[in-house]
Enzyme design. Structure first.
Site, mmCIF file in Angstrom:
data_model
loop_
_atom_site.group_PDB
_atom_site.id
_atom_site.type_symbol
_atom_site.label_atom_id
_atom_site.label_comp_id
_atom_site.label_asym_id
_atom_site.label_seq_id
_atom_site.Cartn_x
_atom_site.Cartn_y
_atom_site.Cartn_z
ATOM 1 N N LEU A 96 0.509 36.342 3.684
ATOM 2 C CA LEU A 96 -0.346 37.492 3.355
ATOM 3 C C LEU A 96 0.458 38.777 3.485
ATOM 4 O O LEU A 96 1.311 38.897 4.369
ATOM 5 C CB LEU A 96 -1.557 37.504 4.295
ATOM 6 C CG LEU A 96 -2.462 36.263 4.174
ATOM 7 C CD1 LEU A 96 -3.420 36.175 5.359
ATOM 8 C CD2 LEU A 96 -3.235 36.281 2.855
ATOM 9 N N ASN A 110 -2.813 32.388 13.725
ATOM 10 C CA ASN A 110 -2.106 31.336 12.995
ATOM 11 C C ASN A 110 -1.625 30.277 13.973
ATOM 12 O O ASN A 110 -1.241 30.604 15.097
ATOM 13 C CB ASN A 110 -0.897 31.945 12.268
ATOM 14 C CG ASN A 110 -0.064 30.891 11.539
ATOM 15 O OD1 ASN A 110 -0.580 30.088 10.768
ATOM 16 N ND2 ASN A 110 1.240 30.879 11.800
ATOM 17 N N HIS A 112 1.356 27.633 14.555
ATOM 18 C CA HIS A 112 2.706 27.314 14.084
ATOM 19 C C HIS A 112 3.203 26.084 14.854
ATOM 20 O O HIS A 112 3.085 26.047 16.085
ATOM 21 C CB HIS A 112 3.655 28.507 14.317
ATOM 22 C CG HIS A 112 5.033 28.235 13.812
ATOM 23 N ND1 HIS A 112 5.335 28.224 12.466
ATOM 24 C CD2 HIS A 112 6.170 27.891 14.458
ATOM 25 C CE1 HIS A 112 6.611 27.907 12.308
ATOM 26 N NE2 HIS A 112 7.139 27.707 13.506
ATOM 27 N N GLU A 150 2.589 41.932 10.300
ATOM 28 C CA GLU A 150 3.354 41.989 9.049
ATOM 29 C C GLU A 150 4.677 41.212 9.117
ATOM 30 O O GLU A 150 5.331 41.018 8.098
ATOM 31 C CB GLU A 150 3.574 43.450 8.621
ATOM 32 C CG GLU A 150 4.361 44.319 9.562
ATOM 33 C CD GLU A 150 3.598 44.715 10.827
ATOM 34 O OE1 GLU A 150 2.386 44.448 10.915
ATOM 35 O OE2 GLU A 150 4.231 45.265 11.738
ATOM 36 N N ALA A 182 -0.650 19.150 20.955
ATOM 37 C CA ALA A 182 -0.620 20.609 21.087
ATOM 38 C C ALA A 182 -1.555 21.324 20.110
ATOM 39 O O ALA A 182 -2.530 21.940 20.511
ATOM 40 C CB ALA A 182 0.814 21.122 20.925
ATOM 41 N N GLU A 183 -1.278 21.238 18.807
ATOM 42 C CA GLU A 183 -2.028 22.062 17.828
ATOM 43 C C GLU A 183 -3.538 21.890 17.931
ATOM 44 O O GLU A 183 -4.279 22.869 18.007
ATOM 45 C CB GLU A 183 -1.580 21.721 16.397
ATOM 46 C CG GLU A 183 -0.147 22.088 16.106
ATOM 47 C CD GLU A 183 0.222 21.838 14.653
ATOM 48 O OE1 GLU A 183 -0.512 22.249 13.752
ATOM 49 O OE2 GLU A 183 1.278 21.212 14.417
HETATM 50 C C1 GAR Z 1 0.259 22.078 10.713
HETATM 51 O O1 GAR Z 1 1.244 21.364 11.406
HETATM 52 C C2 GAR Z 1 0.443 23.578 10.903
HETATM 53 O O2 GAR Z 1 0.902 23.916 12.183
HETATM 54 C C3 GAR Z 1 1.499 23.854 9.870
HETATM 55 O O3 GAR Z 1 1.114 23.080 8.753
HETATM 56 C C4 GAR Z 1 0.406 21.927 9.203
HETATM 57 C C5 GAR Z 1 -0.922 21.827 8.489
HETATM 58 O O4 GAR Z 1 -1.594 20.625 8.759
HETATM 59 N N1 GAR Z 1 1.581 25.261 9.593
HETATM 60 C C6 GAR Z 1 2.723 25.890 9.316
HETATM 61 O O5 GAR Z 1 3.780 25.329 9.245
HETATM 62 C C7 GAR Z 1 2.582 27.392 9.109
HETATM 63 N N2 GAR Z 1 3.869 28.035 9.240
HETATM 64 P P1 GAR Z 1 -3.153 20.461 8.560
HETATM 65 O O6 GAR Z 1 -3.493 20.878 7.130
HETATM 66 O O7 GAR Z 1 -3.403 18.981 8.758
HETATM 67 O O8 GAR Z 1 -3.869 21.298 9.589
#
Ligand code: GAR
Length: 201
Positions: A96, A110, A112, A150, A182-183
């Site tokens: 963005l 976000n 990452h 940004e 983690a995520e």
């Molecule tokens: C995830 O691992 C996320 O962290 C990454 O893309 C994947 C999406 O998976 N994002 C990035 O790399 C952003 N820089 P998902 O569609 O299954 O959530």
């Protein structure tokens, strides 16, 4: 109580979107409501997850607009029409512009798939991140949820969680472990932290 209205931006499978949907259903995001899913292309599986959860979704395709400002103006209009107060980038693969981001100070987060400031910035997305981690040979990686400003992956960090890199890992195997350990854990937690703050503002 006023819940913060959240839009989740996606570009792919949407497993992080699913983690957010499941967390909201389980009462773990009491100050937020996922009101809209925004996909950067049609046909992605994340849209099916939204439909199954009964969440409104829209597709906004950059290539349908002559330039980025007109694309982002239409995007902003859609968000305003839906009363969106906070944005979660969950595997959203478009960057963005600074002008767009400035309209949502500390309101865009976000996820990452690495421990920022390692393995981040332009070109580090999806499996590329895990390939770079394995090529470098670090023994610990993880995920970061941060505010979006940004600078790509440059905003203030909200939560991080470390994950071990194991012998024999492939990018795919490591990606799955980083998501599971983690995520999918810290993204809903960070969503609640920010939604709560905005609901009190
Ligand atoms: C995830 O691992 C996320 O962290 C990454 O893309 C994947 C999406 O998976 N994002 C990035 O790399 C952003 N820089 P998902 O569609 O299954 O959530």
């Amino acid at each position: 109580m006023n819940k913060t209205k959240i839009a989740v931006f996606v570009s792919g499978g949407g497993t992080n979107l699913q983690a957010l949907i499941d967390a909201e259903k389980a009462g773990k995001i009491p100050h937020g409501e996922i009101a809209l899913v925004v996909a950067s292309k049609p046909g992605v599986f994340a849209l099916e997850r939204a439909a199954k959860a009964g969440i409104k979704s829209v597709v906004v395709e950059r290539k349908k607009y002559p330039d980025k400002p007109s694309f982002e103006a239409d995007l902003k209009k859609t968000l305003d029409e839906n009363g969106i107060q906070m944005i979660i980038l969950a595997g959203f693969m478009l960057v963005l512009s600074a002008d767009f981001v400035k309209q949502y100070p500390d309101k865009i987060i976000n996820v990452h798939p690495a421990l920022i400031p390692s393995f981040c910035g332009d070109g580090f997305y999806g499996l590329h991140v895990h390939e770079a981690v394995l090529n470098y040979g670090v023994k610990v990686t993880g995920a970061t949820v941060h505010f979006v400003n940004e600078v790509t992956d440059g905003g203030k960090i909200i939560l991080q969680k470390a994950v071990d890199v194991l012998d024999g890992d492939t990018p795919e195997v490591l990606q799955k472990r980083v998501m599971e350990q983690a995520e999918w854990i810290i993204l809903p937690q960070a969503a609640e932290i920010v939604a709560k703050k905005l609901s009190e503002a």
